[in-house]
Write an enzyme that holds these catalytic residues in place. Structure first.
Site, PDB file in Angstrom:
ATOM      1  CB  SER A 254      -0.710   0.109   1.294  1.00  0.00           C
ATOM      2  OG  SER A 254       0.430   0.546   2.406  1.00  0.00           O
ATOM      3  CE  LYS A 255      -1.799   6.900  -3.240  1.00  0.00           C
ATOM      4  NZ  LYS A 255      -3.064   7.277  -3.420  1.00  0.00           N
ATOM      5  NE  ARG A 256      -0.245   1.806   7.651  1.00  0.00           N
ATOM      6  CZ  ARG A 256      -0.749   1.406   7.809  1.00  0.00           C
ATOM      7  NH1 ARG A 256      -1.726   2.679   7.535  1.00  0.00           N
ATOM      8  NH2 ARG A 256      -0.643   0.401   7.611  1.00  0.00           N
ATOM      9  CG  ASP A 257       3.171  -1.342   2.479  1.00  0.00           C
ATOM     10  OD1 ASP A 257       3.739  -1.283   4.618  1.00  0.00           O
ATOM     11  OD2 ASP A 257       2.175  -2.097   2.524  1.00  0.00           O
ATOM     12  N   GLY A 258       4.956   1.941   1.276  1.00  0.00           N
ATOM     13  CA  GLY A 258       6.471   3.080   0.384  1.00  0.00           C
ATOM     14  C   GLY A 258       5.608   2.906  -1.697  1.00  0.00           C
TER      15      GLY A 258
END
Ligand code: GLU
Length: 487
Positions: A254-258
């Site tokens: 996801s975006k949170r993981d980069g």
């Protein structure tokens, strides 16, 4: 293309993004695998824009997709910007073609005008819920259907309610029961086709032999197969990509993981070849120990056989490693060209000595951004200056000798270096000429002050590399200046 016996005469793959925002690693990896497969087999690679969901469209996405793929070197043989024998390559410009196949399905009795209002459908849905069964449109097919006038959705009438079994080139045999089949929408009331319909028509018309796509489409494959049946079209072969997982290996990236815009990697100083190499290894390997591969080597080694079924973990540290490996392998002149282009593009002042420090920068930087920042921070500015004036304190700091002794050593070093001709002034030759003396007299007493004299810094490359870097004239001038400082 697939002939009747199912043998492939010519490989055709496509990348079919929807213009709903930027390109992230998942999309690019799908494009890459489809492209590598086509290139490996001397086939055709098509770029097709799937813009039939107007509500989700984001302006500028098409240009962004094109720029991202081009930066990575993934080039297509047919596409919206270059045309080709099956143009147009943007679905919203192909509506006539979908209407033609829609009419064919109506004639064959495999499509009907959806007569229901939203409220009626909602009532069906509630009823199914109360009866604890799945809601299916096919349970509510109207007995009498009106002619389709284009203002109502056109629904597919599944020709046979049966179990489908198919082979996926990555996942092997897959199957799904009747519950996966339903009368899905072919053409919406806004006149645009659904993905489920449009991609089948386009793949057929464009002669696509292999569909390379993400795993979210597996669940819908029985629907696709029933439509191929109704149209009497031999389906292309399917190759489903493994999901890309976050660094914990548990959930989809996801975006949170980069997960970010692929063009951000350009700003961060990654080489496109390194990113391609990294992406290729997200779920694939060449079947041997090799890791650092050029695009030509990847193409050569590529096959669906070595794509894993399980999710692939995304790890940005590994990307940095790949980038460093690719940077190190660049010849100095290429590295300098890449770095200069990067610095110009992203507003760094370039300097004339970049070429000289290329080999040093390559070793020390994982990205072009790091190299550019080192240059900007002045880590290598001593290359440009003629004389630098280090303090006596620094000259003696780790010398383990007094000023007078160090002064004598520097004088002796100069006498040795002066004998080397200008063109022979390489790091190896410099080392050979003074190393014996340094070993005899104590390396810290000779080499530490020499290094400080040349760089003016507490930390820097060794004095042999520095000498070669700045050249004989500056080397001698700086050693002479240091002798003046020592009292
Ligand atoms: N337009 C679809 C997407 O962006 C493409 C799926 C496919 O490759 O068929 O997800």
């Amino acid at each position: 293309m697939n002939d009747r016996n199912g043998t492939i005469n010519h490989v055709v793959t496509r990348f079919a993004p929807s213009p709903t925002g930027f390109m992230h690693v998942g999309g690019v990896r799908t494009a890459l695998f489809a492209w590598l497969f086509a290139r490996k087999h001397g086939g055709t690679f098509i770029l097709r824009i799937e813009d039939t969901d107007k509500a989700r469209e984001v302006g500028g996405s098409i240009e962004h997709i094109i720029e991202s793929l081009k930066w990575l070197g993934i080039e297509w043989d047919e596409g919206p910007d270059i045309g080709g024998p099956h143009a147009p390559y943007i679905q919203s410009e192909r509506l006539d073609s979908y209407r033609k196949y829609a009419r064919l399905l109506i004639e064959k009795g495999f499509a009907y005008s959806d007569p229901y209002t939203e409220e009626e459908v909602e009532a069906f849905r509630k009823q199914a819920e109360t009866e604890k069964r799945a809601f299916l449109y096919r349970d509510h097919r109207p007995n009498v259907t009106e002619a389709w006038d284009g203002t109502k959705p056109l629904r597919f009438k599944v020709p046979a309610i049966k179990r489908y079994v198919w082979n996926d080139l990555v996942r092997g045999e897959l199957s799904a029961g009747e519950e996966a089949l339903d009368d899905f929408i072919l053409i919406k009331s806004d006149g645009y086709p659904t993905y489920n319909f449009a991609h089948i028509i386009d793949d057929h018309e464009m002669g696509v032999s292999h569909i390379v796509r993400a795993d979210e489409f597996i669940a819908s494959t029985p629907k696709f197969l029933s439509l191929y049946d109704a149209l009497e079209i031999t389906p292309p072969l399917f190759a489903t990509m493994p999901p890309i997982l976050g660094p914990d290996g548990k959930h989809k990236l996801s975006k949170r993981d980069g997960a970010k815009d692929i063009l951000d990697y350009r700003k961060e100083g990654y080489l496109p070849e390194a990113l391609v190499n990294f992406l290729a290894f997200l779920g694939w390997n060449p079947g041997d120990e090799r890791e650092v591969l050029s695009i030509a080597e990847l193409t050569d080694a590529f096959s669906f056989d070595h794509i894993q079924k399980a999710g692939a973990k995304f790890n940005e540290e590994k990307l940095r490693w790949f980038n460093h490996e690719h940077l190190k392998r660049l010849p100095d002149t290429d590295f300098t060209a890449h770095l200069t282009a990067f610095m110009v593009e992203f507003g760094f002042d370039t300097s004339t000595y970049l070429g000289k420090i290329a080999s040093l920068l390559k070793e020390r930087s994982q990205t072009l951004l790091e190299a550019a920042e080192a240059v900007r921070a002045g880590d290598f500015s001593f290359c440009e200056e003629i004389i630098i004036v280090p303090s006596q304190e620094l000259l003696l700091k780790s010398a383990k000798a007094d000023a007078a002794t160090v002064k004598t050593h520097l004088k002796h070093v100069s006498e040795l270096l002066v004998k080397i001709s200008d063109d022979a002034f390489t790091a190896d030759v410099v080392k050979d000429s003074i190393f014996g003396y340094a070993t005899e007299q104590g390396r810290s007493a000779v080499l530490w002050p020499m290094r400080v004299a040349l760089s003016g810094k507490e930390k820097s490359p060794d004095p042999f590399i520095l000498s070669a870097l700045i050249g004989k004239e500056k080397t001698l001038a700086r050693i002479a200046a240091a002798q003046e400082i020592l009292r």
